[in-house]
Design an enzyme around this catalytic site. Structure first.
Site, short mmCIF file in Angstrom:
data_model
loop_
_atom_site.label_atom_id
_atom_site.label_comp_id
_atom_site.label_asym_id
_atom_site.label_seq_id
_atom_site.Cartn_x
_atom_site.Cartn_y
_atom_site.Cartn_z
N ASP A 196 -2.61 10.12 -0.77
CA ASP A 196 -3.92 9.91 -1.36
C ASP A 196 -5.00 10.72 -0.67
O ASP A 196 -4.77 11.35 0.37
CB ASP A 196 -4.29 8.42 -1.34
N ASN B 196 -4.82 -6.47 1.15
CA ASN B 196 -4.67 -7.07 -0.17
C ASN B 196 -3.38 -6.63 -0.86
O ASN B 196 -3.19 -6.89 -2.05
CB ASN B 196 -5.88 -6.76 -1.05
N HIS C 267 -2.32 -3.42 -1.16
CA HIS C 267 -2.31 -2.11 -1.82
C HIS C 267 -1.37 -1.14 -1.10
O HIS C 267 -1.19 -1.20 0.11
CB HIS C 267 -3.72 -1.53 -1.97
N GLU D 93 -4.70 -0.59 -5.97
CA GLU D 93 -5.26 -1.91 -5.72
C GLU D 93 -4.57 -2.98 -6.58
O GLU D 93 -3.85 -2.66 -7.53
CB GLU D 93 -6.77 -1.89 -6.03
#
Length: 233
Positions: A66, A134, A136, A141
């Site tokens: 990313d 979370n 990811h 997400e």
């Protein structure tokens, strides 16, 4: 899913062993790489082994997960800068064989071209991952479809808060990123995920033994046939 649990230093060395074994067998391997604080120990060990002549990246091709939207390669918080500083500039890799998504060209064509470049290279042999608080993977997400390919995503408030420590203020943390999609990640032949520290304990538990759901993107790894998870105690 195989779990390897030891000290942070030991799991970095054990993960480096996997790369050493792969490059001994396949010197022109294709590596999927990740950024963040978690893989720094692994990268330092790979640099040490390269400088000692134990491993060579001379024929390797890499693809990073990313990049932040809006940051060019020279920005000190861009992931291209991170990779150059912590790995590429310290080993014998061909810089033109290293690929990081563009944070400036965020078109659908550029995203599609990134996936096509991975395919043209023969696919990823080992994909390195971390995991967000979370769940990811990359910047996929919660709620990201499991069938997603490389795409531009909006970062959640919790993710931006988690990365605020790398910037002068929250306002400077990018709001979007380009990331390999979950399908792109799952296409790798082997996946290595590293997670360190008590803050990651609960989400790792959900990843390993919770429901497989887009609400916990990392849970999709339960469906992959060759995943190794490197954890500290």
């Amino acid at each position: 899913m195989k779990l390897i649990i030891d000290t942070a230093e030991k799991v970095a060395a054990l993960a480096a062993d996997r790369y050493t074994a792969l490059l001994d067998q396949k010197p022109d391997a294709v590596l999927g790489l990740a950024t963040g604080s978690t893989p720094l120990g692994l990268y330092a060990e790979l640099v040490r082994r390269c400088k000692a002549g134990q491993i060579s990246f001379g024929r390797v091709t890499t693809f990073n997960l990313d990049e932040y939207v809006g940051l060019d390669a020279a920005h000190d918080q861009s992931y291209r800068y991170f990779m150059n500083t912590n790995l590429f500039d310290q080993v014998d890799i061909r810089k033109d064989a290293t690929h990081v998504p563009s944070g400036l060209d965020t078109s659908a064509a550029a995203a599609s071209a990134y996936d096509e470049a991975i395919k043209a290279a023969g696919g990823i042999d080992i994909q390195l991952l971390g995991i967000g608080n979370n769940g990811h993977l990359g910047f996929n997400e919660p709620g990201t479809p499991f069938g997603s390919t490389t795409l531009v995503v909006e970062l959640t408030d919790s993710t931006r808060q988690a990365y605020k420590r790398f910037f002068a203020s929250l306002d400077q943390v990018p709001t979007h990123a380009v990331t390999m999609g979950l399908k792109t990640i799952m296409n790798a032949r082997c996946i290595i995920l590293m997670a360190l520290g008590t803050a990651k304990a609960e989400i790792v538990k959900k990843m390993v033994s919770g429901d497989v759901t887009p609400l916990v993107p990392a849970s999709v790894l339960q469906l992959h046939p060759n995943v190794e998870v490197y954890l500290d105690h």
